[in-house]
Motif scaffolding. Structure first.
Motif, PDB file in Angstrom:
ATOM      1  N   LEU A   1      55.388  20.250  18.557  1.00  0.00           N
ATOM      2  CA  LEU A   1      54.968  19.032  17.858  1.00  0.00           C
ATOM      3  C   LEU A   1      53.834  18.337  18.615  1.00  0.00           C
ATOM      4  CD1 LEU A   1      58.405  17.508  16.768  1.00  0.00           C
ATOM      5  CD2 LEU A   1      56.861  18.929  15.447  1.00  0.00           C
ATOM      6  N   LEU A   2      53.985  18.287  19.933  1.00  0.00           N
ATOM      7  CA  LEU A   2      52.956  17.613  20.732  1.00  0.00           C
ATOM      8  C   LEU A   2      51.606  18.330  20.634  1.00  0.00           C
ATOM      9  CD1 LEU A   2      55.027  16.621  23.874  1.00  0.00           C
ATOM     10  CD2 LEU A   2      53.934  15.059  22.270  1.00  0.00           C
ATOM     11  N   GLN A   3      51.682  19.659  20.482  1.00  0.00           N
ATOM     12  CA  GLN A   3      50.415  20.403  20.405  1.00  0.00           C
ATOM     13  C   GLN A   3      49.656  20.115  19.110  1.00  0.00           C
ATOM     14  OE1 GLN A   3      50.263  24.371  21.772  1.00  0.00           O
ATOM     15  NE2 GLN A   3      51.249  23.850  23.710  1.00  0.00           N
ATOM     16  N   LEU A   4      50.385  19.594  18.116  1.00  0.00           N
ATOM     17  CA  LEU A   4      49.686  19.192  16.881  1.00  0.00           C
ATOM     18  C   LEU A   4      48.667  18.102  17.181  1.00  0.00           C
ATOM     19  CD1 LEU A   4      52.619  18.975  14.301  1.00  0.00           C
ATOM     20  CD2 LEU A   4      50.709  20.575  14.237  1.00  0.00           C
ATOM     21  N   LYS A   5      48.968  17.325  18.211  1.00  0.00           N
ATOM     22  CA  LYS A   5      48.062  16.218  18.546  1.00  0.00           C
ATOM     23  C   LYS A   5      46.708  16.719  19.083  1.00  0.00           C
ATOM     24  CE  LYS A   5      49.342  12.062  19.790  1.00  0.00           C
ATOM     25  NZ  LYS A   5      49.176  11.339  18.525  1.00  0.00           N
ATOM     26  N   ARG A   6      46.684  17.976  19.514  1.00  0.00           N
ATOM     27  CA  ARG A   6      45.392  18.526  19.954  1.00  0.00           C
ATOM     28  C   ARG A   6      44.410  18.596  18.797  1.00  0.00           C
ATOM     29  NH1 ARG A   6      46.723  23.668  23.928  1.00  0.00           N
ATOM     30  NH2 ARG A   6      47.779  22.460  25.526  1.00  0.00           N
ATOM     31  N   ASN A   7      44.959  18.643  17.590  1.00  0.00           N
ATOM     32  CA  ASN A   7      44.088  18.762  16.408  1.00  0.00           C
ATOM     33  C   ASN A   7      43.746  17.414  15.779  1.00  0.00           C
ATOM     34  OD1 ASN A   7      44.085  21.421  16.824  1.00  0.00           O
ATOM     35  ND2 ASN A   7      45.026  22.009  14.888  1.00  0.00           N
ATOM     36  N   GLU A   8      44.151  16.335  16.415  1.00  0.00           N
ATOM     37  CA  GLU A   8      43.724  15.014  15.935  1.00  0.00           C
ATOM     38  C   GLU A   8      42.329  14.787  16.484  1.00  0.00           C
ATOM     39  OE1 GLU A   8      46.293  11.596  16.673  1.00  0.00           O
ATOM     40  OE2 GLU A   8      47.996  12.742  15.966  1.00  0.00           O
ATOM     41  N   LYS A   9      41.350  14.901  15.616  1.00  0.00           N
ATOM     42  CA  LYS A   9      39.966  14.812  16.104  1.00  0.00           C
ATOM     43  C   LYS A   9      39.145  13.849  15.261  1.00  0.00           C
ATOM     44  CE  LYS A   9      39.825  19.152  18.488  1.00  0.00           C
ATOM     45  NZ  LYS A   9      39.693  20.577  18.365  1.00  0.00           N
TER      46      LYS A   9
ATOM     47  N   ASP B   1      43.111   9.333  14.342  1.00  0.00           N
ATOM     48  CA  ASP B   1      42.162  10.311  13.813  1.00  0.00           C
ATOM     49  C   ASP B   1      42.893  11.270  12.888  1.00  0.00           C
ATOM     50  OD1 ASP B   1      39.735   9.550  14.970  1.00  0.00           O
ATOM     51  OD2 ASP B   1      40.298  10.443  16.889  1.00  0.00           O
ATOM     52  N   HIS B   2      42.116  11.969  12.098  1.00  0.00           N
ATOM     53  CA  HIS B   2      42.672  12.918  11.140  1.00  0.00           C
ATOM     54  C   HIS B   2      43.142  14.187  11.873  1.00  0.00           C
ATOM     55  CE1 HIS B   2      43.036  15.050   7.412  1.00  0.00           C
ATOM     56  NE2 HIS B   2      42.245  16.003   7.866  1.00  0.00           N
ATOM     57  N   ILE B   3      44.349  14.678  11.508  1.00  0.00           N
ATOM     58  CA  ILE B   3      44.793  15.953  12.092  1.00  0.00           C
ATOM     59  C   ILE B   3      44.191  17.093  11.279  1.00  0.00           C
ATOM     60  CG2 ILE B   3      46.730  17.527  12.502  1.00  0.00           C
ATOM     61  CD1 ILE B   3      48.477  15.413  13.260  1.00  0.00           C
ATOM     62  N   GLN B   4      43.502  17.974  11.967  1.00  0.00           N
ATOM     63  CA  GLN B   4      42.918  19.104  11.253  1.00  0.00           C
ATOM     64  C   GLN B   4      43.952  20.227  11.131  1.00  0.00           C
ATOM     65  OE1 GLN B   4      39.507  19.738  13.705  1.00  0.00           O
ATOM     66  NE2 GLN B   4      38.491  17.912  12.933  1.00  0.00           N
TER      67      GLN B   4
ATOM     68  N   ASN C   1      48.420  25.750  14.987  1.00  0.00           N
ATOM     69  CA  ASN C   1      49.385  24.789  14.464  1.00  0.00           C
ATOM     70  C   ASN C   1      49.779  25.078  13.015  1.00  0.00           C
ATOM     71  OD1 ASN C   1      49.390  23.198  16.829  1.00  0.00           O
ATOM     72  ND2 ASN C   1      47.351  22.521  16.239  1.00  0.00           N
TER      73      ASN C   1
ATOM     74  N   LEU D   1      55.242  10.986  15.513  1.00  0.00           N
ATOM     75  CA  LEU D   1      54.792  11.415  16.849  1.00  0.00           C
ATOM     76  C   LEU D   1      54.178  10.244  17.601  1.00  0.00           C
ATOM     77  CD1 LEU D   1      52.976  14.867  16.539  1.00  0.00           C
ATOM     78  CD2 LEU D   1      54.555  14.213  18.324  1.00  0.00           C
TER      79      LEU D   1
ATOM     80  N   ILE E   1      49.258  17.921  25.986  1.00  0.00           N
ATOM     81  CA  ILE E   1      48.149  17.887  25.026  1.00  0.00           C
ATOM     82  C   ILE E   1      46.858  18.415  25.664  1.00  0.00           C
ATOM     83  CG2 ILE E   1      46.841  16.447  23.411  1.00  0.00           C
ATOM     84  CD1 ILE E   1      49.295  14.575  23.334  1.00  0.00           C
TER      85      ILE E   1
END
Lengths: 188, 211
Positions: free
Chosen positions: A15-23, B118-121, B126, B152, B172
């Protein structure tokens, strides 16, 4: 079967790794870079102003205190040499001060009034940090405030502080300071 | 800098070499900046801005603040570049400035917090996690993603700044325990213990998605 279940097991790390895709959006970095350059320019100008004001204060302090200290020192020497038991003599004039200790001659340079006269008058041109920041942050079309900054002798930018960088930026289309301004400017 | 992180948080030999050459490249750029080449700092900014922004964004959960604080951190690094002696890697030094800048901001504004995310891609590794979650919860992926992002964020914000920092840097950003210890200024043991405690907290708060 067991491995399928393993695959489907979601961990807190997943779940935490999903935050890597918040860009941020794509144009975000363009604006970021522009803002950063503007802020860095401010920082450089502030740094130049701070160091100039600090240098001027130090220079003024030294200009007043050094002659005073020398005068006190000379007075002490003079009063000692005037004591009859020591039988010494001293001569004070614009010439270097010479003490005759009886055994040898000691020469001390007199305070230099010329150094005080050589001090430039910064007080009328001194600018505050805020002035510089305001000037830089003002509208790009108002070139006048930049001229003030450029012609203010209180601002000194040494090469290590990136004088050429500031000059190039001010002459860019963002700030519209002309080459003629820069040539006339005393700070670069 | 570690681009991948082994499970135990140590740095492998392969990434050691990559780290060394990255550190050498940084050192050259830093020396150029120290010698007055201001524009050389732009290369360092471009190299680290996304990761530094990511750290600060995940600490603050506010994209506007994160953008502002990231710039502030870069300005601080630029202004004090002459004090950087190369005793640690440049990125460690920079991240330390970034983390401290973010933590000071959080301390100053602890009573006034606004979140903007920010938007999650939906991409990359994932995708599998999302597929699995969507199937389990029998919900549409977009809606699930929004809910998950919100939960989260809530869970992260419940952690103390110290614990959140360790989670952000390890889980992260993928830094090693040692790198985190250098950035945060504590022992590796403390990093591990904070991480353990934080993950327990997160596990409890996110059990709806994990179970």
């Amino acid at each position: 079967m067991g491995s399928d279940q393993e695959k489907e097991k979601i961990t807190v790390e997943d779940l935490l790794q999903l935050k890597r895709n918040e860009k941020p959006a794509e144009d975000f970095w363009d604006n970021f870079e522009k803002d950063f350059h503007r802020r860095r320019l401010n920082a450089l100008m502030e740094k130049g102003t701070n160091s100039a004001i600090g240098f001027i204060s130090l220079f003024k302090a030294l200009a007043f205190t050094l002659p005073a200290l020398l005068l006190v020192g000379m007075t002490v020497f003079w009063s000692r040499s005037s004591e009859p038991s020591l039988s010494r003599s001293a001569t004070v004039s614009n010439e270097p001060v010479v003490f005759d200790t009886g055994e040898s001659l000691v020469q001390i340079e007199s305070p230099q009034p010329a150094a005080t006269e050589a001090l430039p008058d910064f007080s009328s041109d001194r600018v505050t940090n805020q002035f510089v920041v305001d000037a830089i942050q003002s509208s790009p079309s108002s070139g006048a405030s930049f001229r003030k900054v450029l012609y203010t002798p209180a601002i000194r930018l040494s090469p290590a502080n990136g004088a050429s960088y500031v000059r190039d930026n001010l002459s860019s289309s963002d700030y519209r300071v002309t080459t003629a301004d820069l040539k006339l400017g005393r700070n670069f | 800098m570690s681009l991948t992180k082994p499970v135990d948080g140590t740095v492998s030999l392969e990434s050691d070499t990559a780290q060394q050459s990255a550190a050498d490249a940084d050192r050259i750029l830093v020396e150029r900046v120290q010698n007055g080449d201001v524009a050389a700092f732009d290369n360092l900014v471009r190299k680290y801005r996304e990761r530094l922004y990511g750290i600060i964004y995940n600490l603050t959960s506010n994209r506007e603040d994160a953008a502002d604080l990231t710039q502030e951190a870069f300005i601080k690094a630029f202004s004090s570049i002459n004090r950087f002696r190369g005793n640690s890697a440049f990125f460690t030094w920079l991240y330390r400035i970034g983390v401290n800048t973010a933590l000071s901001h959080l301390k100053r504004n602890r009573l006034r917090r606004f979140f903007s995310l920010d938007h999650i891609q939906e991409e990359g590794s994932n995708a599998q996690v999302l597929e699995t979650l969507a199937a389990k919860h029998k919900s549409e992926k977009g809606a699930l993603l929004s809910e998950l992002q919100e939960k989260l964020n809530e869970a992260m914000q419940k952690l103390s700044p110290k614990h959140r920092t360790v989670v952000v840097l390890f889980e992260i950003e993928g830094l090693s325990h040692q790198e985190i210890a250098d950035i945060v200024g504590c022992s590796v043991g403390t990093v591990r213990s904070r991480l353990h405690y934080a993950k327990q907290q997160l596990q409890a708060d996110l059990k709806h998605f994990i179970d």
